[in-house]
Design an enzyme around this catalytic site. Structure first.
Site, PDB file in Angstrom:
ATOM      1  N   GLU A 134      -0.387  -9.472  -0.338  1.00  0.00           N
ATOM      2  CA  GLU A 134      -1.810  -9.738  -0.053  1.00  0.00           C
ATOM      3  C   GLU A 134      -2.639  -9.789  -1.335  1.00  0.00           C
ATOM      4  OE1 GLU A 134      -1.746  -6.484   2.778  1.00  0.00           O
ATOM      5  OE2 GLU A 134      -2.544  -7.796   4.315  1.00  0.00           O
TER       6      GLU A 134
ATOM      7  N   GLY B 229       0.727  -5.092   1.047  1.00  0.00           N
ATOM      8  CA  GLY B 229      -0.441  -5.203   0.176  1.00  0.00           C
ATOM      9  C   GLY B 229      -0.128  -5.910  -1.135  1.00  0.00           C
TER      10      GLY B 229
ATOM     11  N   ALA C 164       0.861  -1.177   0.000  1.00  0.00           N
ATOM     12  CA  ALA C 164       0.000   0.000   0.000  1.00  0.00           C
ATOM     13  C   ALA C 164       0.900   1.230   0.000  1.00  0.00           C
ATOM     14  CB  ALA C 164      -0.891  -0.022   1.231  1.00  0.00           C
TER      15      ALA C 164
ATOM     16  N   GLU D 260       4.546  -5.091   7.684  1.00  0.00           N
ATOM     17  CA  GLU D 260       3.708  -4.091   8.356  1.00  0.00           C
ATOM     18  C   GLU D 260       4.083  -3.828   9.805  1.00  0.00           C
ATOM     19  OE1 GLU D 260       2.589  -6.364   6.291  1.00  0.00           O
ATOM     20  OE2 GLU D 260       1.079  -5.518   4.961  1.00  0.00           O
TER      21      GLU D 260
END
Ligand code: DAK
Length: 263
Positions: A111, A108, A63, A131
């Site tokens: 993911e 992300g 992200a 993270e």
């Protein structure tokens, strides 16, 4: 679109996240465009999708940390929902999605790859859920999908340590199905997509749904799901042609049972 390109090659749709200067990091715009791209896929003419990143360095480096850094709690929740919704759309998309992971797949990025049905990668790929080093938990399904993909112990190790792993280790733990050279990755993805696309589309779709839905319930309920989706294949042109060709011993047709209806 600014950050997503879509290309159709026969029955295969290729989605490229195209923000190479930021290593294809996912900001709100990328997520919105990805959502719109999926909404616009013509399911009558597309039987398999490939998701990849632009450039030779990164699939998706996570992200967008710059955008996230100033979010309030409410904005963070909205951003998380935007990501979760589009990742779930990929995961439950009616046709298979192959992630062709051509470099960094962090946070992300890892993911989104796990929201795809099949993952293959290039030999320079790097995976991780960093993270905890940023003071957050994996927020786009990482705590759930990594444990389901590589097992609880390995998922916990990767998530608690935030340590990245290379392509060979990702292959060893079952995070990816195959490792290719960078040059060969897209051809390998297209070949896989083309093999899938030559099979009966209704059956392939029903297999995806049976596997996904069955994994959420106990075995008794899972087998009921399978029975329904098995039954659903009957009386379709695909089933009649597929079985008919076998019974007629028509080897040519058996290898390529076309044309299939798509719905
Ligand atoms: N976000 C924004 N920009 C990024 C980025 C990212 N994740 N990753 C790389 N970039 C940008 C860099 O800032 C740099 O931009 P310029 O300085 O050139 O303008 C450019 O891409 C090239 O990056 P580097 O110069 O750093 O390139 P290196 O080869 O030196 O390093 C690297 C590559 C991938 C190791 C490094 O860039 C890196 O560590 N990037 C961050 C990786 C990372 O930590 N990813 C996880 C992000 S956290 C949530 C839901 C989900 C999430 C969070 C919340 N909610 C439910 C709310 C998800 C979180 C994440 O994904």
């Amino acid at each position: 679109m600014e950050f997503i390109t879509y290309e159709q090659q026969e029955f295969v749709g290729i989605i490229t996240i195209n923000r190479p200067k930021a290593l294809n990091a996912l900001n709100s715009k990328v997520l919105e465009e990805l959502d719109a791209t999926l909404n616009n896929v013509d399911l009558d003419t597309t039987r398999c999708l490939i998701l990849t990143g632009a450039g030779d360095k990164s699939f998706v480096a996570g992200a967008d940390i710059g955008e996230m850094s100033t979010l309030t709690k409410a904005e963070g929740e909205a951003f998380g929902k935007k990501g979760n919704d589009v990742f779930r759309k990929l995961e439950t998309f009616p046709i298979p999605v192959i992630a062709a992971i051509n470099g960094f797949a962090l946070g992300g990025g890892c993911e989104i790859a796990m929201s795809c049905d099949i993952r293959i990668c290039s030999d320079n790929a790097v995976f991780g859920q960093p993270e905890v080093g940023l003071g957050i938990t994996p927020g786009f399904g990482g705590t759930q999908r990594l444990a389901r993909t590589v097992g609880v112990g390995m998922a916990k190790q990767m998530i608690y340590t935030g340590r990245n792993i290379k392509a060979d280790e990702a292959f060893r733990i079952g995070l990816v199905n195959a490792v290719h050279t960078q040059e060969e990755l897209m051809d390998a993805a297209k070949k896989l997509a083309s093999i899938i696309s030559c099979n009966a589309p209704i059956a392939v779709r029903n297999c995806k749904k049976a596997i996904n839905d069955g994994l959420q319930v106990d075995m008794d309920q899972a087998l009921v799901i399978e029975e329904k989706l098995f039954g659903d294949c009957f009386e379709t042109e695909d089933q009649k042609a597929g079985m008919g060709n076998f019974l007629e011993k028509d080897k040519e047709k058996k290898l390529k049972v076309v044309p299939f209806q798509n719905k």
